[in-house]
Design a protein around this motif. Structure first.
Motif, PDB file in Angstrom:
ATOM      1  N   UNK B  73       0.849  -1.189   0.000  1.00 34.82           N
ATOM      2  CA  UNK B  73       0.000   0.000   0.000  1.00 34.82           C
ATOM      3  C   UNK B  73       0.888   1.244   0.000  1.00 34.82           C
ATOM      4  N   UNK B  74       0.452   2.273  -0.687  1.00 34.98           N
ATOM      5  CA  UNK B  74       1.301   3.476  -0.780  1.00 34.98           C
ATOM      6  C   UNK B  74       1.142   4.395   0.423  1.00 34.98           C
ATOM      7  N   UNK B  75       0.878   3.826   1.578  1.00 34.21           N
ATOM      8  CA  UNK B  75       0.779   4.643   2.792  1.00 34.21           C
ATOM      9  C   UNK B  75       1.165   3.754   3.966  1.00 34.21           C
ATOM     10  N   UNK B  76       1.577   4.401   5.040  1.00 35.49           N
ATOM     11  CA  UNK B  76       1.904   3.668   6.268  1.00 35.49           C
ATOM     12  C   UNK B  76       0.616   3.164   6.892  1.00 35.49           C
ATOM     13  N   UNK B  77       0.607   1.899   7.294  1.00 36.44           N
ATOM     14  CA  UNK B  77      -0.613   1.355   7.885  1.00 36.44           C
ATOM     15  C   UNK B  77      -0.271   0.142   8.733  1.00 36.44           C
ATOM     16  N   UNK B  78      -1.045  -0.052   9.783  1.00 33.31           N
ATOM     17  CA  UNK B  78      -0.996  -1.323  10.488  1.00 33.31           C
ATOM     18  C   UNK B  78      -1.679  -2.376   9.635  1.00 33.31           C
ATOM     19  N   UNK B  79      -1.377  -3.647   9.898  1.00 36.01           N
ATOM     20  CA  UNK B  79      -1.925  -4.702   9.033  1.00 36.01           C
ATOM     21  C   UNK B  79      -2.376  -5.907   9.859  1.00 36.01           C
ATOM     22  N   UNK B  80      -3.507  -6.436   9.503  1.00 36.41           N
ATOM     23  CA  UNK B  80      -3.911  -7.764   9.958  1.00 36.41           C
ATOM     24  C   UNK B  80      -4.166  -8.570   8.695  1.00 36.41           C
ATOM     25  N   UNK B  81      -3.572  -9.748   8.612  1.00 35.33           N
ATOM     26  CA  UNK B  81      -3.609 -10.474   7.354  1.00 35.33           C
ATOM     27  C   UNK B  81      -4.256 -11.846   7.547  1.00 35.33           C
ATOM     28  N   UNK B  82      -5.312 -12.075   6.816  1.00 36.00           N
ATOM     29  CA  UNK B  82      -5.925 -13.403   6.781  1.00 36.00           C
ATOM     30  C   UNK B  82      -5.591 -14.032   5.434  1.00 36.00           C
ATOM     31  N   UNK B  83      -4.970 -15.195   5.474  1.00 36.19           N
ATOM     32  CA  UNK B  83      -4.641 -15.867   4.218  1.00 36.19           C
ATOM     33  C   UNK B  83      -5.319 -17.234   4.213  1.00 36.19           C
ATOM     34  N   UNK B  84      -5.992 -17.520   3.141  1.00 35.72           N
ATOM     35  CA  UNK B  84      -6.779 -18.758   3.026  1.00 35.72           C
ATOM     36  C   UNK B  84      -7.691 -18.953   4.238  1.00 35.72           C
ATOM     37  N   UNK B  85      -8.187 -17.840   4.747  1.00 33.52           N
ATOM     38  CA  UNK B  85      -9.169 -17.923   5.831  1.00 33.52           C
ATOM     39  C   UNK B  85      -8.582 -17.910   7.220  1.00 33.52           C
ATOM     40  N   UNK B  86      -7.249 -17.933   7.320  1.00 31.00           N
ATOM     41  CA  UNK B  86      -6.640 -17.979   8.656  1.00 31.00           C
ATOM     42  C   UNK B  86      -5.750 -16.765   8.889  1.00 31.00           C
ATOM     43  N   UNK B  87      -5.725 -16.345  10.134  1.00 30.43           N
ATOM     44  CA  UNK B  87      -4.867 -15.218  10.490  1.00 30.43           C
ATOM     45  C   UNK B  87      -3.401 -15.615  10.293  1.00 30.43           C
ATOM     46  N   UNK B  88      -2.669 -14.741   9.637  1.00 29.82           N
ATOM     47  CA  UNK B  88      -1.231 -14.969   9.474  1.00 29.82           C
ATOM     48  C   UNK B  88      -0.517 -14.065  10.478  1.00 29.82           C
ATOM     49  N   UNK B  89      -0.191 -14.615  11.646  1.00 35.35           N
ATOM     50  CA  UNK B  89       0.310 -13.748  12.718  1.00 35.35           C
ATOM     51  C   UNK B  89       1.622 -13.072  12.366  1.00 35.35           C
ATOM     52  N   UNK B  90       2.419 -13.719  11.503  1.00 32.84           N
ATOM     53  CA  UNK B  90       3.742 -13.158  11.188  1.00 32.84           C
ATOM     54  C   UNK B  90       3.653 -11.801  10.496  1.00 32.84           C
ATOM     55  N   UNK B  91       2.609 -11.596   9.718  1.00 37.40           N
ATOM     56  CA  UNK B  91       2.558 -10.338   8.958  1.00 37.40           C
ATOM     57  C   UNK B  91       1.681  -9.286   9.626  1.00 37.40           C
ATOM     58  N   UNK B  92       1.251  -9.568  10.845  1.00 39.50           N
ATOM     59  CA  UNK B  92       0.379  -8.592  11.516  1.00 39.50           C
ATOM     60  C   UNK B  92       1.190  -7.536  12.260  1.00 39.50           C
ATOM     61  N   UNK B  93       0.734  -6.338  12.174  1.00 41.29           N
ATOM     62  CA  UNK B  93       1.334  -5.251  12.935  1.00 41.29           C
ATOM     63  C   UNK B  93       0.226  -4.270  13.303  1.00 41.29           C
ATOM     64  N   UNK B  94       0.057  -4.060  14.566  1.00 42.26           N
ATOM     65  CA  UNK B  94      -1.067  -3.228  15.005  1.00 42.26           C
ATOM     66  C   UNK B  94      -0.603  -1.805  15.296  1.00 42.26           C
ATOM     67  N   UNK B  95      -1.392  -0.828  14.876  1.00 45.89           N
ATOM     68  CA  UNK B  95      -1.051   0.561  15.239  1.00 45.89           C
ATOM     69  C   UNK B  95      -1.207   0.740  16.756  1.00 45.89           C
ATOM     70  N   UNK B  96      -0.570   1.754  17.279  1.00 43.51           N
ATOM     71  CA  UNK B  96      -0.746   2.072  18.700  1.00 43.51           C
ATOM     72  C   UNK B  96      -2.224   2.329  18.978  1.00 43.51           C
ATOM     73  N   UNK B  97      -2.675   1.808  20.093  1.00 48.91           N
ATOM     74  CA  UNK B  97      -4.070   2.043  20.458  1.00 48.91           C
ATOM     75  C   UNK B  97      -5.014   0.988  19.932  1.00 48.91           C
ATOM     76  N   UNK B  98      -4.494  -0.010  19.211  1.00 43.84           N
ATOM     77  CA  UNK B  98      -5.342  -1.080  18.684  1.00 43.84           C
ATOM     78  C   UNK B  98      -4.848  -2.412  19.263  1.00 43.84           C
ATOM     79  N   UNK B  99      -5.771  -3.201  19.786  1.00 45.38           N
ATOM     80  CA  UNK B  99      -5.390  -4.519  20.303  1.00 45.38           C
ATOM     81  C   UNK B  99      -6.207  -5.596  19.593  1.00 45.38           C
ATOM     82  N   UNK B 100      -5.647  -6.791  19.513  1.00 43.61           N
ATOM     83  CA  UNK B 100      -6.310  -7.913  18.855  1.00 43.61           C
ATOM     84  C   UNK B 100      -6.344  -9.078  19.825  1.00 43.61           C
ATOM     85  N   UNK B 101      -7.537  -9.586  20.089  1.00 44.33           N
ATOM     86  CA  UNK B 101      -7.676 -10.717  21.012  1.00 44.33           C
ATOM     87  C   UNK B 101      -8.641 -11.722  20.423  1.00 44.33           C
TER      88      UNK B 101
END
Lengths: 249, 406
Positions: B73-101
């Motif tokens: 993407x041509x902008x800075x962004x946090x990412x959550x990535x689902x591949x083939x229906x499953x979360x790919x934890x390795x490529x996830x990066x959360x912006x400050x102030x965002x939590x994933x549980x």
């Protein structure tokens, strides 16, 4: 510049232009007048190549080329410009973007390089200023929400930017107040030179007070019924088109 | 029981998962009782679910062979990535102030789902079959947007049921960008719950285009006191794309806006059903949706605005414009207004047309080729929908994507 011989044009199967001859030399301004339904706008559309305006006979040579062989956009790139009586609104398309895309498309077709964006904006801004148009119009959609006068002036901005060899102005004066009419006429006069020609389609002699024509033609029933110098326009203003009936009778 | 039930509900969990067991059992019960929608189910009548019956879905999600590639993407962004229906934890990066549980049963609210017929069958199916639900919590105002990327590869031939809940705390702000695409021939049957706390603001961008993947997505936004939900959608469709989008305005001052463009070619199909529910007074909504259908594609838009009894002084505006670009393309569009309150303003408009010959001639007479003129007119028709989006890198990216879609 333009040499029309025995032009016949049909619209929806009905013949509107019925054997028209017209020759416009480089740098000349010709006015075409005539009653409603005489075929003035049809002539403009046929020369620009609009679908539905079928040339059934005759020939049109433009700057040494067979105009009728060319597609609409090829005619534009060859230097033909038609200012519409009712300029079309193009919602969502930015005015500056459109004009630059059009200019670059023409330049590409002629084998020229794309226009430099800064130089382009400078030219457009100068033209807007000369026509007393708000620069904000550049960012607005083409003709959308423009007043009638703004639309007509926008046609002149396009004309000035695209710098055609032959411009056909189809009732560009209609709907303009006297101040706007002067601005439009001044815009056209600035573009007149020994190489650029104009065909000005109009109902009124008023425009021709500002745009002095080399020749005036009266179109009637698809043919040029009378040609003369600018005094012909003055006569039409005084007498109307009644004399055509007399002449034909 | 229908072939689709046998295919998609082979054996429902229920015993396997103590925490969600009761919900899953209820979901299974509804499904077994009412089955899936069919041509006579009003809100599903244009969707050829037979396409799903023809497909075979594997039982297991394909193993992750290598690190799945993430779109750039041509902008800075946090990412959550689902591949083939499953979360790919390795490529996830959360912006400050965002939590994933992980999602808890309390995070699931089925009160809005219809259990008296097949209309919400796929949402019930998701509940019965979802593998792992996730919850995003947003506190504060992250500096950068959050991308939720859904990708799949050639091996993706399963039916997956992703489930995500996004909760914005009071006063929180987020730009959430869902991007979805990929070549696999599986089914994604997703549910996304959005909960907007008081005075929060969510800009929700969806950009998707599937080659073979079927998508059935239900998105529901619950918008509370003075909160603002804005959806901007660019959908290139796929063999079967169904999007239900519900915005519930539950407290005064809540507002919702839905701005969408579907650009369809080939045999693509999208079926959008949006519903804006004005549950209380002093709420506002606007919706603008455009479909451009070329080749043999099909576009469906059903936009419903429902102003409930007592929701006085509510205001709503809906417009849907549609462009048929081929004789074989089909568009079905239906704006619906249902008003039970006083002192409201509600308007709607719907048009279906073709490219304007006058405009096409006008552009060509200025030097643009036929193809350039058509592209410009299509862009002009569609792009204005995104005018209400705040200017910036995300909007620039979305309009660039629109040009690519066209």
């Amino acid at each position: 510049m333009l040499n029309i011989k025995n032009l016949h044009v049909a619209v929806g199967g009905e013949e509107i232009i019925k054997g028209l001859d017209l020759e416009v030399g480089p740098g000349e301004l010709h006015a075409i007048m005539g009653p409603n339904g005489s075929g003035k706008s049809t002539l403009g559309y046929a020369l620009a190549g609009r679908d539905g305006y079928e040339v059934t006979d005759g020939s049109v040579e433009f700057d040494g080329r067979d105009l009728l062989e060319l597609e609409v956009e090829q005619r534009a790139a060859a230097g033909l410009f038609l200012a519409l009586q009712y300029p079309v609104e193009i919602p969502g398309v930015n005015n500056a973007y459109f004009l630059r895309a059009a200019l670059n498309a023409q330049r590409k077709a002629r084998g020229e390089e794309e226009v430099d964006s800064m130089a382009f904006l400078k030219t457009v801004r100068e033209q807007l200023k000369a026509l007393k148009m708000d620069e904000a119009l550049l960012k607005r959609a083409v003709n959308e929400g423009f007043s009638g006068g703004e639309k007509k002036r926008n046609e002149i901005v396009q004309l000035a930017v695209l710098q055609p060899k032959l411009a056909i102005l189809d009732e560009t004066d209609s709907g303009l107040d006297i101040d706007a009419l002067k601005l439009v006429a001044e815009g056209v006069n600035r573009l007149r030179d020994e190489n650029r020609s104009f065909i000005v389609i109009t109902h009124y002699q008023r425009l021709l007070e500002y745009l002095v024509p080399d020749r005036v033609h009266v179109l009637s029933d698809g043919r040029i019924a009378e040609s003369g110098d600018r005094s012909l326009a003055q006569r039409l203003e005084r007498e109307g088109y009644a004399f055509l009936d007399t002449a034909e009778a | 029981m229908s072939a689709l039930i046998e295919k998609l509900l082979p054996q429902v969990a229920g015993e396997d998962d103590g925490s969600f067991g009761a919900l899953r059992r209820k979901a299974q019960k509804v499904l077994m009782k009412h089955g899936f929608p069919h041509r006579k189910t009003e809100n599903w009548k244009y969707l050829p679910l037979g396409l799903l019956e023809k497909r075979t879905f594997s039982d297991a999600v394909p193993d992750r062979a290598a690190t799945p590639s993430l779109p750039t993407y041509p902008f800075e962004a946090g990412v959550i990535h689902f591949h083939n229906g499953r979360l790919d934890p390795d490529s996830c990066r959360l912006p400050d102030g965002v939590s994933l549980t992980g999602m808890l049963p309390a995070d699931i609210d089925v009160s809005a789902l219809d259990d008296t017929g097949p209309a919400d069958a796929f949402a019930w199916l998701n509940l019965a079959r979802f593998d792992q639900g996730w919850k995003l919590r947003v506190d504060g105002r992250p500096d950068e947007p959050l991308v939720v990327a859904t990708t799949c590869d050639d091996e993706f031939d399963v039916a997956v049921h992703p489930r995500l809940c996004v909760e914005l705390a009071e006063g929180a702000t987020l730009t959430l960008i869902e991007t979805q695409g990929g070549p696999g021939a599986g089914l994604i049957n997703g549910v996304l719950d959005l909960r907007l706390g008081a005075r929060s603001s969510l800009t929700h961008v969806i950009e998707r285009c599937f080659a073979e993947t079927a998508l059935i997505q239900r998105t529901a936004a619950r918008v509370s006191d003075a909160a603002a939900y804005r959806a901007f959608i660019l959908d290139g469709g796929g063999p079967l794309t169904r999007q239900d989008l519900v915005a519930e305005l539950v407290s005064p001052g809540a507002t919702a806006g839905i701005s969408g463009v579907a650009t369809l070619s080939g045999r693509a199909l999208v079926d959008y059903h949006t519903a804006i529910e004005h549950r209380v007074g002093g709420t506002e909504s606007h919706e603008n949706f455009r479909i451009l259908a070329d080749d043999q594609s099909t576009g469906v838009f059903n936009g419903r605005i429902h102003i409930l009894r007592g929701a006085d002084d509510s205001h709503s505006q809906m417009n849907t414009g549609n462009l048929l670009l081929s004789e074989n393309a089909r568009i079905n569009t239906k704006p619906e207004l249902e008003i039970h309150a006083e002192d409201v303003t509600a308007s709607h408009g719907a048009t279906i047309g073709q490219l304007d010959d006058d405009a096409r001639f006008y552009l060509r007479s200025r030097g643009l080729s036929e193809a350039q003129a058509i592209a410009l007119l299509k862009y002009g028709f569609a792009a204005a929908v995104f005018d209400t989006m705040a200017s910036g890198a995300v909007r620039d990216w979305l309009t660039d994507r629109l040009k690519e879609h066209l």
